[in-house]
Design a protein around this motif. Structure first.
Motif, PDB file in Angstrom:
ATOM      1  N   TYR A  62      10.992  -2.125   3.777  1.00  0.00           N
ATOM      2  CA  TYR A  62      11.730  -2.349   2.593  1.00  0.00           C
ATOM      3  C   TYR A  62      12.381  -0.922   1.791  1.00  0.00           C
ATOM      4  N   PHE A  63      13.518  -0.777   1.645  1.00  0.00           N
ATOM      5  CA  PHE A  63      14.141   0.520   0.945  1.00  0.00           C
ATOM      6  C   PHE A  63      14.625   0.151  -0.332  1.00  0.00           C
ATOM      7  N   ILE A  64      14.400   0.874  -1.218  1.00  0.00           N
ATOM      8  CA  ILE A  64      14.787   1.017  -2.402  1.00  0.00           C
ATOM      9  C   ILE A  64      15.365   2.469  -2.970  1.00  0.00           C
ATOM     10  N   THR A  65      16.449   2.524  -3.013  1.00  0.00           N
ATOM     11  CA  THR A  65      17.263   4.029  -3.282  1.00  0.00           C
ATOM     12  C   THR A  65      17.326   4.144  -5.072  1.00  0.00           C
ATOM     13  N   LYS A  96      23.122   0.971  -8.759  1.00  0.00           N
ATOM     14  CA  LYS A  96      23.239  -0.578  -8.062  1.00  0.00           C
ATOM     15  C   LYS A  96      21.614  -0.653  -7.522  1.00  0.00           C
ATOM     16  N   ILE A  97      20.522  -0.692  -8.098  1.00  0.00           N
ATOM     17  CA  ILE A  97      19.428  -0.723  -7.466  1.00  0.00           C
ATOM     18  C   ILE A  97      19.069  -2.090  -6.547  1.00  0.00           C
ATOM     19  N   GLN A  98      18.646  -1.685  -5.502  1.00  0.00           N
ATOM     20  CA  GLN A  98      18.278  -2.928  -4.555  1.00  0.00           C
ATOM     21  C   GLN A  98      17.120  -2.706  -3.697  1.00  0.00           C
ATOM     22  N   CYS A  99      16.686  -4.033  -3.355  1.00  0.00           N
ATOM     23  CA  CYS A  99      15.648  -3.785  -2.352  1.00  0.00           C
ATOM     24  C   CYS A  99      16.015  -4.286  -1.164  1.00  0.00           C
ATOM     25  N   VAL A 100      16.031  -3.452   0.072  1.00  0.00           N
ATOM     26  CA  VAL A 100      16.847  -3.929   1.088  1.00  0.00           C
ATOM     27  C   VAL A 100      15.730  -4.123   1.994  1.00  0.00           C
ATOM     28  N   LEU A 119      16.954   9.786  -3.211  1.00  0.00           N
ATOM     29  CA  LEU A 119      15.474   9.545  -3.489  1.00  0.00           C
ATOM     30  C   LEU A 119      15.378   8.171  -3.104  1.00  0.00           C
ATOM     31  N   VAL A 120      14.377   8.091  -1.755  1.00  0.00           N
ATOM     32  CA  VAL A 120      14.356   6.581  -1.357  1.00  0.00           C
ATOM     33  C   VAL A 120      12.853   6.281  -1.392  1.00  0.00           C
ATOM     34  N   VAL A 121      12.350   5.055  -2.211  1.00  0.00           N
ATOM     35  CA  VAL A 121      11.043   4.397  -1.763  1.00  0.00           C
ATOM     36  C   VAL A 121      11.301   3.522  -0.933  1.00  0.00           C
ATOM     37  N   TYR A 122      10.355   3.603   0.241  1.00  0.00           N
ATOM     38  CA  TYR A 122      10.307   2.540   1.147  1.00  0.00           C
ATOM     39  C   TYR A 122       9.000   1.915   1.278  1.00  0.00           C
ATOM     40  N   LEU A 123       8.907   0.678   1.609  1.00  0.00           N
ATOM     41  CA  LEU A 123       7.569  -0.191   1.604  1.00  0.00           C
ATOM     42  C   LEU A 123       7.581  -0.493   3.120  1.00  0.00           C
ATOM     43  N   THR A 124       6.298  -0.429   3.776  1.00  0.00           N
ATOM     44  CA  THR A 124       6.102  -0.806   5.021  1.00  0.00           C
ATOM     45  C   THR A 124       4.844  -2.083   5.119  1.00  0.00           C
ATOM     46  N   THR A 125       5.203  -2.895   6.096  1.00  0.00           N
ATOM     47  CA  THR A 125       4.186  -3.747   6.400  1.00  0.00           C
ATOM     48  C   THR A 125       3.030  -3.416   7.378  1.00  0.00           C
ATOM     49  N   LYS A 126       3.165  -2.391   8.008  1.00  0.00           N
ATOM     50  CA  LYS A 126       2.029  -1.751   8.929  1.00  0.00           C
ATOM     51  C   LYS A 126       1.989  -0.359   8.549  1.00  0.00           C
ATOM     52  N   MET A 127       0.641  -0.028   8.591  1.00  0.00           N
ATOM     53  CA  MET A 127       0.182   1.475   8.467  1.00  0.00           C
ATOM     54  C   MET A 127       0.899   2.359   9.585  1.00  0.00           C
ATOM     55  N   TYR A 128       1.265   3.368   9.126  1.00  0.00           N
ATOM     56  CA  TYR A 128       1.783   4.485  10.145  1.00  0.00           C
ATOM     57  C   TYR A 128       0.505   5.047  10.822  1.00  0.00           C
ATOM     58  N   ASP A 129       0.679   4.950  12.257  1.00  0.00           N
ATOM     59  CA  ASP A 129      -0.536   5.283  13.194  1.00  0.00           C
ATOM     60  C   ASP A 129      -0.143   6.710  13.734  1.00  0.00           C
ATOM     61  N   TYR A 130      -0.885   7.837  13.223  1.00  0.00           N
ATOM     62  CA  TYR A 130      -0.281   9.190  13.493  1.00  0.00           C
ATOM     63  C   TYR A 130      -0.768   9.354  15.040  1.00  0.00           C
ATOM     64  N   LYS A 131      -1.688   8.602  15.721  1.00  0.00           N
ATOM     65  CA  LYS A 131      -1.883   8.993  17.225  1.00  0.00           C
ATOM     66  C   LYS A 131      -1.054   8.097  17.928  1.00  0.00           C
ATOM     67  N   ASN A 132      -0.595   7.106  17.561  1.00  0.00           N
ATOM     68  CA  ASN A 132       0.333   5.803  18.241  1.00  0.00           C
ATOM     69  C   ASN A 132       1.384   5.431  17.626  1.00  0.00           C
ATOM     70  N   PRO A 133       2.186   6.257  17.113  1.00  0.00           N
ATOM     71  CA  PRO A 133       3.224   5.699  16.246  1.00  0.00           C
ATOM     72  C   PRO A 133       4.188   4.816  16.649  1.00  0.00           C
ATOM     73  N   ASP A 134       4.418   3.731  15.791  1.00  0.00           N
ATOM     74  CA  ASP A 134       5.373   2.515  16.546  1.00  0.00           C
ATOM     75  C   ASP A 134       6.708   2.854  16.047  1.00  0.00           C
ATOM     76  N   GLU A 135       7.096   3.601  16.822  1.00  0.00           N
ATOM     77  CA  GLU A 135       8.649   4.159  16.458  1.00  0.00           C
ATOM     78  C   GLU A 135       9.392   4.451  17.608  1.00  0.00           C
ATOM     79  N   GLU A 136      10.543   3.821  18.161  1.00  0.00           N
ATOM     80  CA  GLU A 136      11.165   4.027  19.178  1.00  0.00           C
ATOM     81  C   GLU A 136      12.549   4.592  18.507  1.00  0.00           C
TER      82      GLU A 136
END
Length: 162
Positions: A62-65, A96-100, A119-136
């Motif tokens: 979720y991104f909020i600028t 124009k503040i939005q939650c995307v 400045l962007v606040v972003y919320l996530t539904t999973k914790m960032y895993d430093y040892k095994n990141p979920d990012e492609e």
């Protein structure tokens, strides 16, 4: 794209300034049962592009600028998807503040547009895993990311009026 949503944020001005609720757990139609577990803050200089990446373990972002302006994009590159090759572009700003909401199955990212940092606040539904990141990840200028409007590689720097 299915699951990509924008919720306009109600800003309540008064003689002190303003107040806005940028995320609420009772926005059931918007959050679709997601549970936020991490909040992040991104500060980006004008013109900076933070793209592309996606998540394979069910994360939703979720991104909020809250300052400046951003162009937030989501791109479906899944081989068997009915929306393969589709792209959503959302312009969000402090005016124009939005939650995307962006499901992590889509490649996504944003660009700081305008003359001042974003400045962007972003919320996530999973914790960032430093040892095994979920990012492609893919490069911000990956030529295989085709803009469905132009049929050419997506250009983060294209003028907005074209």
């Amino acid at each position: 794209l299915p699951g990509v949503k924008v919720r306009e944020i109600n800003r309540l001005p008064d003689e002190r300034g303003s107040f806005a609720e940028i995320f609420r757990d009772d926005w059931a139609d918007f959050i679709e049962g997601d549970k936020i577990v991490q909040a992040n803050l991104s500060y980006s200089y004008p013109g900076m592009i933070r793209a592309w990446h996606r998540h394979h373990r069910g994360q939703v972002d979720y991104f909020i600028t809250v300052k400046g302006a951003t162009k937030i994009c989501a791109y479906d590159d899944r081989k068997d998807s009915q929306t393969k090759g589709q792209l959503d572009e959302i312009i969000s700003s402090e005016q124009k503040i939005q939650c995307v909401r962006i499901p992590g199955v889509y490649y996504h990212g944003f660009k700081s547009v305008g003359s001042k940092p974003a400045l962007v606040v972003y919320l996530t539904t999973k914790m960032y895993d430093y040892k095994n990141p979920d990012e492609e990840r893919r490069a911000w200028n990956d030529p295989t990311m085709i803009d469905p409007k132009t049929k050419k590689p997506f250009d983060w720097n294209a003028p907005p009026h074209k």
